[in-house]
Write an enzyme that holds these catalytic residues in place. Structure first.
Site, PDB file in Angstrom:
ATOM      1  CG  ASP A  38       6.853  13.055  21.937  1.00  0.00           C
ATOM      2  OD1 ASP A  38       7.997  13.084  22.507  1.00  0.00           O
ATOM      3  OD2 ASP A  38       6.036  13.898  22.026  1.00  0.00           O
ATOM      4  CB  CYS A  59      11.454  11.301  29.648  1.00  0.00           C
ATOM      5  SG  CYS A  59      10.332  10.036  29.809  1.00  0.00           S
ATOM      6  NE  ARG A 110       7.029   9.264  33.510  1.00  0.00           N
ATOM      7  CZ  ARG A 110       7.586   9.966  32.435  1.00  0.00           C
ATOM      8  NH1 ARG A 110       8.905   9.679  32.314  1.00  0.00           N
ATOM      9  NH2 ARG A 110       7.391  11.097  32.138  1.00  0.00           N
ATOM     10  CE  LYS A 161       3.240  11.293  28.339  1.00  0.00           C
ATOM     11  NZ  LYS A 161       4.086  12.365  28.775  1.00  0.00           N
ATOM     12  CG  ASN A 162       2.459  14.679  26.181  1.00  0.00           C
ATOM     13  OD1 ASN A 162       2.554  14.400  27.245  1.00  0.00           O
ATOM     14  ND2 ASN A 162       3.262  14.598  25.305  1.00  0.00           N
ATOM     15  NE  ARG A 216      11.390  17.706  28.703  1.00  0.00           N
ATOM     16  CZ  ARG A 216      10.743  16.947  28.895  1.00  0.00           C
ATOM     17  NH1 ARG A 216      10.687  15.441  29.491  1.00  0.00           N
ATOM     18  NH2 ARG A 216       9.529  17.285  28.582  1.00  0.00           N
TER      19      ARG A 216
HETATM   20  N1  EPU Z   1      12.745  24.446  25.482  1.00  0.00           N
HETATM   21  C1  EPU Z   1      13.522  25.416  25.962  1.00  0.00           C
HETATM   22  N2  EPU Z   1      13.078  26.295  26.779  1.00  0.00           N
HETATM   23  C2  EPU Z   1      11.838  26.199  27.700  1.00  0.00           C
HETATM   24  C3  EPU Z   1      10.861  25.347  26.966  1.00  0.00           C
HETATM   25  C4  EPU Z   1      11.453  24.344  26.003  1.00  0.00           C
HETATM   26  O1  EPU Z   1      14.640  25.706  25.857  1.00  0.00           O
HETATM   27  O2  EPU Z   1      11.509  26.970  28.409  1.00  0.00           O
HETATM   28  C5  EPU Z   1      13.426  23.530  24.577  1.00  0.00           C
HETATM   29  C6  EPU Z   1      13.353  22.152  24.981  1.00  0.00           C
HETATM   30  O3  EPU Z   1      14.431  21.808  25.849  1.00  0.00           O
HETATM   31  C7  EPU Z   1      13.194  21.346  23.783  1.00  0.00           C
HETATM   32  C8  EPU Z   1      12.452  22.186  22.793  1.00  0.00           C
HETATM   33  O4  EPU Z   1      12.331  23.417  23.470  1.00  0.00           O
HETATM   34  O5  EPU Z   1      14.467  21.180  23.191  1.00  0.00           O
HETATM   35  C9  EPU Z   1      10.663  21.570  22.986  1.00  0.00           C
HETATM   36  O6  EPU Z   1      10.295  21.606  24.159  1.00  0.00           O
HETATM   37  P1  EPU Z   1       8.690  21.892  24.643  1.00  0.00           P
HETATM   38  O7  EPU Z   1       8.680  22.889  25.535  1.00  0.00           O
HETATM   39  O8  EPU Z   1       7.935  22.023  23.164  1.00  0.00           O
HETATM   40  O9  EPU Z   1       8.523  20.681  25.092  1.00  0.00           O
HETATM   41  P2  EPU Z   1       7.648  19.957  26.318  1.00  0.00           P
HETATM   42  O10 EPU Z   1       6.456  20.920  26.650  1.00  0.00           O
HETATM   43  O11 EPU Z   1       8.636  20.106  27.657  1.00  0.00           O
HETATM   44  C10 EPU Z   1       5.998  18.350  25.381  1.00  0.00           C
HETATM   45  C11 EPU Z   1       5.706  16.885  25.551  1.00  0.00           C
HETATM   46  C12 EPU Z   1       6.794  15.935  25.456  1.00  0.00           C
HETATM   47  C13 EPU Z   1       7.122  16.198  23.705  1.00  0.00           C
HETATM   48  C14 EPU Z   1       7.289  17.913  23.494  1.00  0.00           C
HETATM   49  C15 EPU Z   1       7.672  18.036  22.087  1.00  0.00           C
HETATM   50  C16 EPU Z   1       3.943  17.251  27.498  1.00  0.00           C
HETATM   51  C17 EPU Z   1       3.980  16.900  28.926  1.00  0.00           C
HETATM   52  N3  EPU Z   1       5.285  16.793  27.134  1.00  0.00           N
HETATM   53  O12 EPU Z   1       7.270  18.678  26.172  1.00  0.00           O
HETATM   54  O13 EPU Z   1       6.221  14.747  25.442  1.00  0.00           O
HETATM   55  O14 EPU Z   1       8.383  15.479  23.303  1.00  0.00           O
HETATM   56  O15 EPU Z   1       6.419  18.619  23.985  1.00  0.00           O
HETATM   57  O16 EPU Z   1       6.630  17.734  21.307  1.00  0.00           O
HETATM   58  O17 EPU Z   1       3.245  17.631  26.662  1.00  0.00           O
HETATM   59  C18 EPU Z   1       6.648  12.394  26.041  1.00  0.00           C
HETATM   60  O18 EPU Z   1       5.435  12.250  25.804  1.00  0.00           O
HETATM   61  O19 EPU Z   1       7.405  11.447  25.973  1.00  0.00           O
HETATM   62  C19 EPU Z   1       7.218  13.805  26.087  1.00  0.00           C
HETATM   63  C20 EPU Z   1       8.476  14.073  26.273  1.00  0.00           C
END
Ligand code: EPU
Length: 414
Positions: free
Chosen positions: A301, A114, A394, A21-22, A119
């Site tokens: 995850d 989620c 999802r 998915k990601n 976030r």
């Molecule tokens: N964060 C910030 N500011 C930002 C961005 C992130 O503080 O601008 C913090 C987040 O709050 C979190 C950490 O940094 O504490 C990591 O967040 P990241 O940005 O790496 O995650 P993401 O890109 O929002 C993706 C996956 C998630 C997965 C995370 C971590 C996708 C669409 N989602 O999210 O997947 O948990 O990386 O590996 O790629 C899932 O598949 O269930 C899922 C939540």
């Protein structure tokens, strides 16, 4: 929708993993960078991906799907992302960088997804500002405008989504960009590879410092979505839960080393190039101390899977430290307690002492947490009902049907 699970059925046989998915979401975001056709193979047919395709379609792209192959082409006819779709998934934010690179403007409602923590998007937005983009917050979300110009930007945290957005923004930027403290998750690397196959000039693929020399335009490509490492870990956890003997195929073991290290120390685990065979005789005492962190360390995850495994381990104590998403521990701890689990949570740390679980009605609060509850239900004595499995759908293709194919007693009821 709910799952009804009768625990204790031993899993046996072979099960294949599908595209991640990601990875699919990030690659779909990048299709905005070109009007030419991008073909994504092994693209999973799951709710989040379908919503991302709907978003692209609603913004003007031509999208077709034939089995697991998706073709995207054409130009955006609007840079206003419709909130009725964009708010359904966090992945909608992954069109930010590419839309800015190609169209120099985008209006994006604050993305959904989620409820696993606050976030924020500050890293994405500060990075875009470093490239010369003007970001403003409106009543309906974010308005970003400007022509990206090459810059040096260091992320304060190796955010997956921010790295993906910035890579796309830099790909068509004027001049050279150096991004440091980049995320190196396999899904990010896949995006870097897709961008190169579309004509982007990127050095340092897979490393924390990536240099992108902007080009004038990108072209179409054909690309395979990588195997879902979280689905792989879910299937392996299901085998552990039921003391089964299963070969998980179509996967990429090197993408889940941290999780495999945990299993390998405790079970008969054979690792091949694109398959893993796991044979489980009994539950281990505990899983030690597990701390989530960006790749290649232990992924957040897979944390809820370990919480469930630890809950029915053989009497020992496991400690989980969740360093990424603050709400991920508490929800599942509360639900697992309904099955009799001994879990306490204090701040970002859960302490779990293994014991026999009993079937109960438990609620999925998010995608990965829901999958964790299914793992616990597969082990528990008697019947469980896992509610709100819309969350699970999802990110998983028919989890109940797939687990049934290797012997689980699980069915979805509407
Ligand atoms: N964060 C910030 N500011 C930002 C961005 C992130 O503080 O601008 C913090 C987040 O709050 C979190 C950490 O940094 O504490 C990591 O967040 P990241 O940005 O790496 O995650 P993401 O890109 O929002 C993706 C996956 C998630 C997965 C995370 C971590 C996708 C669409 N989602 O999210 O997947 O948990 O990386 O590996 O790629 C899932 O598949 O269930 C899922 C939540």
């Amino acid at each position: 929708m709910d799952y009804i699970v009768n625990g204790g059925q031993r899993l046996k046989g072979e099960i294949a993993v599908y595209g991640a998915k990601n990875c699919a979401l990030a690659l779909l975001g990048a299709t905005v960078l070109t009007n030419e056709t991008v073909v994504l193979r092994n693209c999973p047919d799951i709710v989040d991906v379908e919503n991302m395709l709907r978003l692209l379609r609603a913004m003007g792209k031509t999208v077709t799907r034939r089995f697991d192959t998706v073709e995207i082409s054409g130009e955006l006819t609007t840079t206003d992302a419709p909130s009725s779709i964009a708010t359904l998934l966090r992945g909608s934010a992954l069109i930010l960088g590419s839309a800015l690179a190609k169209y120099h403007t985008i209006n994006l409602p604050l993305p959904g997804g989620c409820a696993i923590g606050s976030r924020p998007m500050d890293i994405h937005l500060k990075g875009l500002e470093a490239l010369g983009i003007t970001v403003s917050q409106t009543d309906s979300g974010l308005r970003c405008q400007g022509i990206p110009k090459g810059a040096t930007y260091s992320m304060r945290f190796a955010s997956v989504g921010a790295t993906e957005n910035l890579l796309c923004a830099c790909a068509l930027a004027k001049g050279e960009s150096i991004l440091t403290n980049c995320a190196t998750e396999p899904e990010v690397v896949a995006l870097e590879q897709l961008l190169v196959s579309m004509g982007a000039q990127i050095d340092g693929i897979g490393s924390t410092t990536v240099t992108v020399r902007g080009v004038n335009e990108l072209h179409g490509a054909v690309f395979d979505v990588i195997a879902d490492r979280i689905v792989t870990a879910t299937y392996l956890s299901a085998v552990v839960a039921t003391c089964g003997d299963v070969t998980v195929t179509n996967c990429k073991p090197s993408h889940l080393q941290a999780f495999l290290d945990l299993l390998r120390q405790r079970f008969d685990t054979k690792i091949y190039c694109d398959a893993i065979r796991i044979k489980v005789d009994k539950q281990p005492n505990d899983y030690g101390i597990v701390t989530t962190a960006p790749y290649p360390k232990f992924p957040t995850d897979m944390q809820s899977l370990v919480m469930s495994l630890a809950a029915f381990s053989y009497g020992g104590t496991t400690v989980i430290q969740e360093k990424l998403f603050e709400n991920r521990l508490q929800h599942n701890a509360n639900e697992l307690r309904k099955m009799g689990a001994n879990v306490t949570v204090s701040g970002d740390t859960a302490t779990i002492t293994g014991k026999t679980l009993t079937g109960a009605t438990v609620q999925s609060h998010d995608l990965r947490g829901g999958a964790g509850l299914v793992i616990a239900a597969l082990n528990a004595r008697g019947r469980s009902r896992v509610t709100n499995v819309e969350h699970i759908n999802r990110g998983y293709i028919d989890l109940a049907k797939n687990l049934s194919s290797i012997g689980a007693d699980i069915q979805q009821i509407n």
